[in-house]
Write an enzyme that holds these catalytic residues in place. Structure first.
Site, PDB file in Angstrom:
ATOM      1  N   GLU A  82       3.918  -7.248   5.789  1.00 42.92           N
ATOM      2  CA  GLU A  82       4.990  -7.677   6.398  1.00 42.92           C
ATOM      3  C   GLU A  82       4.634  -7.573   7.865  1.00 42.92           C
ATOM      4  OE1 GLU A  82       9.727  -6.420   6.830  1.00 42.92           O
ATOM      5  OE2 GLU A  82       8.695  -6.576   4.896  1.00 42.92           O
ATOM      6  N   ASP A 140       7.153  -5.131   2.718  1.00 43.01           N
ATOM      7  CA  ASP A 140       7.870  -4.160   2.356  1.00 43.01           C
ATOM      8  C   ASP A 140       8.318  -4.452   1.080  1.00 43.01           C
ATOM      9  OD1 ASP A 140       7.143  -3.014   4.715  1.00 43.01           O
ATOM     10  OD2 ASP A 140       9.253  -3.017   5.502  1.00 43.01           O
ATOM     11  N   TYR A 168       8.579   5.991   2.492  1.00 42.13           N
ATOM     12  CA  TYR A 168       9.409   4.552   2.627  1.00 42.13           C
ATOM     13  C   TYR A 168      10.773   4.831   3.353  1.00 42.13           C
ATOM     14  CZ  TYR A 168      11.156  -0.098   2.447  1.00 42.13           C
ATOM     15  OH  TYR A 168      11.600  -1.382   2.597  1.00 42.13           O
TER      16      TYR A 168
END
Length: 628
Positions: free
Chosen positions: A7, A103, A301
């Site tokens: 990303e 992601d 994350y």
């Protein structure tokens, strides 16, 4: 050759380093059988209305609603170069398959699929799904790639979200702008969030301050207080009676002990709330700091809505806790109970935010101050969550005098438990009443606890003691406080919850990943202002924001309806409802709005006609979109 698409460039570089793609090229890296490239956010976006028909260049109520069939997409102007790089790489004859490494969430899925489809690529692809950027996690992720088709439903949900936002944003923004003669931005989550801020401000301005009075007296060194009286005369009469009585009888001396469980681990929203409360960070700042720490491989994350870890993380969590204790120099022996943070059934796409083992080797002098604070919060929360419960003892004293009951309360932490580790890393919080003893006492000059420690029988029930120094105290009722980002995030998270079944998984306005952007947009387009000191800033609606909510119908500003839509998007992802049914509901709402809405009388005072021509010009890019 496998083409890996990340990303962001920074993430692509981390992946490339692990898998051995070390040769730098123009817009990608290559080596060891891999090509690694990247998107730059959303490379592909929904086409503007005028793409479908030239007439939509002008905003006219009679042209509404706009329902494209089918939807068309276009390459974002600022990212055409990188899109062409990806397209050319996909067409390379030596590329026999792709690895989707955007992601691991709804938006990441959308970003990759739109590029893949726009480029007309038909080559097979697999999905890299990881919760940490640690080298070990990346290696495990590449060793356990998932078939891309397993995430088709996630993509379908992402499409529904994007298209629903576009439909309502374009139609509602154009509709209200033409009705009231100036550009009025409307958003699926943005507008209900603004409505909550405006409603709170109205409550504050409409609040009627009232005085009240209490009588306080001293009983054996403890200040006890009467009930509230509406008039000063009533309170003064009681004070006179206390003077005449001279004695008070202890009617209750109650001691109770309760346990305070360790806190849950952080999801993004709870981390944003605490960072705002302790450091004054905005929700967006916290997200940016945490994202940067994630890309530096120091936390997991960030865009997660879970506050638990999976059951198979028992040993790794225990090891991580020991490493973090050593890193922060905590040498006392404390039990570590990882079981209380493990629950696979409460982990969806990603587990809670925790530090990684890389923190143990990190040089803090190289980490920016804001990121250090976030890392401290995340680490403190990990160690706190696996600690022992704290033990709190509470005392309630009641004394009768002159026919009235006077009360005092106090409490103290008798066993700090998990607080020890939190306080070691973060220091005592500024709102602690007594940093040394952990005491919080509303009981006057000495307090209940001190009296009990000196002579437990002194405050025994039935005992009569002198009633000293009765005096009247004046107080004032206070309105609710304006929203801070901490309290607004909490309100967004719980919005509409009371109207939804308990078993519903996703409640509230937006998702942890999108709430910060909503708040920032409200500020950026002038609907909300931040006011206050450096640390505590309140979110206050502007005149423009208040005017917008004044004319918005219930279906547009309803937090309950928006929260219900968010839950339905999750159901689309789980195939519990069809995406066509969800989109049909959105279209029906738009048609009903346009056909039945009645302009608010007197709105010309809210929206002066001098700005009428502004809406005819197409607003700046993104201005009419619905924020997620």
């Amino acid at each position: 050759m496998k083409l890996v698409i990340a990303e962001k460039p920074s993430v692509a570089q981390s992946l490339a380093k692990v898998i051995g793609a070390n040769q730098k090229k123009d817009g990608y890296l290559e080596g060891n059988g891999y090509i690694v490239s990247w998107c730059v956010g959303h490379l592909i976006e929904l086409a503007n209305p005028e793409y479908y028909d030239e007439k939509y260049k002008k905003w006219r109520k009679e042209d509404l609603p706009i329902f494209p069939a089918p939807f068309s997409y276009q390459v974002t102007a600022s990212t055409k170069k990188q899109y062409q790089v990806l397209k050319d790489l996909m067409k390379r004859p030596d590329v026999d398959g792709l690895i989707e490494a955007t992601d691991a969430g709804r938006e990441g899925e959308l970003i990759f699929r739109l590029v893949y489809n726009q480029a007309g690529c038909k080559k097979p692809f697999e999905r890299l799904w990881i919760s940490s950027m640690e080298d070990k996690a990346i290696k495990e992720g590449f060793a356990n790639l998932k078939p891309g088709a397993e995430y088709d439903d996630l993509y379908e949900s992402a499409l529904c979200r994007e298209r629903a936002d576009w439909l309502v944003g374009i139609n509602a923004t154009r509709f209200f702008s033409t009705v009231y003669g100036q550009t009025l931005n409307v958003g699926r989550v943005m507008t209900p969030t603004l409505a909550m801020i405006v409603e709170r401000e109205a409550e504050i301005k409409g609040f009627k301050l009232e005085n009240f009075y209490t009588v306080q007296m001293m009983v054996s060194g403890v200040v006890v207080t009467s009930k509230r009286f509406k008039t000063k005369q009533e309170a003064e009469e009681l004070a006179q009676k206390v003077n005449a009585a001279d004695k008070a009888k202890i009617s209750k001396m109650e001691t109770s002990t309760r346990q305070e469980k360790p806190p849950l681990l952080y999801d993004l929203t709870s981390l944003q709330r605490d960072a705002n409360k302790y450091y004054g960070f905005t929700a967006q700042q916290t997200l940016d700091y945490t994202q940067s720490l994630y890309e530096k491989k120091l936390v997991t994350y960030p865009r997660t809505d879970s506050r638990y870890l999976t059951d198979d993380m028992d040993d790794s969590t225990a090891r991580l806790c020991c490493l973090m204790k050593d890193k922060y120099g905590y040498t006392k022996m404390v039990p570590i109970s990882t079981k209380q943070v493990l629950n696979s059934s409460k982990v969806s796409d990603h587990h809670a935010i925790i530090p990684t083992e890389n923190v143990s080797d990190a040089d803090y002098s190289e980490i920016p101050s804001g990121e250090q604070k976030i890392l401290g919060l995340v680490t403190a929360r990990l160690l706190s969550s696996v600690g022992d419960p704290a033990e709190i003892t509470e005392y309630v004293l009641e004394a009768e005098c002159a026919g009235e009951v006077f009360k005092a309360k106090s409490k103290c932490i008798t066993s700090p438990g998990w607080h020890l580790l939190e306080d070691w890393i973060l220091g005592k919080k500024q709102n602690d009443e007594d940093e040394d003893s952990g005491k919080k006492d509303d009981g006057g000059s000495h307090g209940i606890l001190e009296i009990l420690e000196a002579d437990a029988s002194l405050l025994s029930e039935g005992r009569e003691l002198p009633a000293r120094d009765p005096n009247v105290k004046e107080g004032k009722t206070t309105p609710k406080k304006r929203f801070t980002e901490d309290s607004l995030l909490s309100a967004m998270e719980s919005a509409g919850a009371k109207d939804m079944p308990d078993e519903v998984e996703r409640k509230g306005l937006g998702t942890p990943a999108t709430r910060a952007g909503v708040i920032e947009k409200l500020v950026r387009i002038g609907f909300v202002e931040r006011q206050g000191n450096k640390k505590t800033k309140y979110l206050v609606p502007t005149e423009k924001g208040t005017s917008l909510i004044t004319v918005m119908p219930e279906q547009i500003q309803s937090a309950s309806m928006t929260a219900e839509w968010e839950q339905k998007l999750l159901e689309v992802e789980k195939q519990d409802i069809a995406s066509e049914d969800f989109m049909a509901e959105i279209k029906d709402m738009i048609v009903d709005l346009i056909e039945t809405y009645e302009p608010v009388k007197g709105a010309d005072k809210l929206f002066p006609p001098r700005q009428y021509k502004q809406y005819k010009k197409y607003p700046k890019k993104g201005a009419s979109r619905w924020q997620r």
